[in-house]
Motif scaffolding. Structure first.
Motif, PDB file in Angstrom:
ATOM      1  N   ASP A 160      -0.518   7.487  -0.209  1.00  0.00           N
ATOM      2  CA  ASP A 160      -1.293   8.524  -1.008  1.00  0.00           C
ATOM      3  C   ASP A 160      -1.178   9.650  -0.631  1.00  0.00           C
ATOM      4  O   ASP A 160      -2.039  10.530  -0.445  1.00  0.00           O
ATOM      5  CB  ASP A 160      -2.980   8.081  -0.313  1.00  0.00           C
ATOM      6  N   CYS A 161       0.177  10.144  -0.825  1.00  0.00           N
ATOM      7  CA  CYS A 161       0.703  11.531  -0.813  1.00  0.00           C
ATOM      8  C   CYS A 161       0.306  12.237  -1.878  1.00  0.00           C
ATOM      9  O   CYS A 161       0.580  11.850  -3.072  1.00  0.00           O
ATOM     10  CB  CYS A 161       2.103  11.546  -0.337  1.00  0.00           C
ATOM     11  N   ARG A 166       0.745  -1.006   0.096  1.00  0.00           N
ATOM     12  CA  ARG A 166      -0.126   0.053  -0.046  1.00  0.00           C
ATOM     13  C   ARG A 166       0.973   1.307   0.208  1.00  0.00           C
ATOM     14  O   ARG A 166       1.876   1.440   0.694  1.00  0.00           O
ATOM     15  CB  ARG A 166      -0.911  -0.019   1.307  1.00  0.00           C
TER      16      ARG A 166
END
Length: 139
Positions: free
Chosen positions: A132-133, A129
């Protein structure tokens, strides 16, 4: 939300060092990066057990770091003198933070490469994973 595969203990060590033993074993920054690139690692301070932060290894030269409750910070990765070093975008002094990676009793650890502070962190998970930056650099 996608779920990444988590590597722990022996599986993580086997990925880093085939034939690993339970004693402390220094590993090269290159071997660490071989296992970490494309993954997101979660680091915990060994003495307190507290979460330090999570780092996504975008490639062998760039990572993104996020401490709990804070934003993303991008870092340049270098590997001088057997150390794994990070120079983050928000670092005011321009001096990289360097670590010595090692395995101890089947656990992946990093020790701050400073004689003043002997901080040791443990990698407790390695997932597929991302963080999500926003605005991730392309290179």
């Amino acid at each position: 939300m996608t779920t990444g595969r988590v590597l722990r203990g022996g599986a993580l060590c086997a990925a880093l060092l085939p034939g690993w033993a339970s004693a402390q074993t220094m590993i090269t920054p290159e071997a660490f990066l071989d296992a970490a690139v494309g993954k997101t690692l979660t680091f915990y301070e060994i003495r307190s057990g507290g979460l330090v932060g999570t780092e996504q290894f975008l490639n062998r030269r760039m990572s993104v770091w996020r401490e709990e409750g804070q934003g993303c910070v991008y870092g340049q990765i270098t590997t001088p003198n057997g150390q794994l070093c990070f120079l983050y975008d928000n670092d005011p002094d321009g001096i990289p933070v360097c670590w010595w990676p090692f395995l101890h009793e089947g656990r992946l650890m990093v020790r701050l490469a400073s004689f003043v502070d002997s901080e040791i962190q443990e990698v407790r998970s390695m997932t597929d994973r991302g963080l999500d930056c926003p605005n991730a650099p392309l290179s």
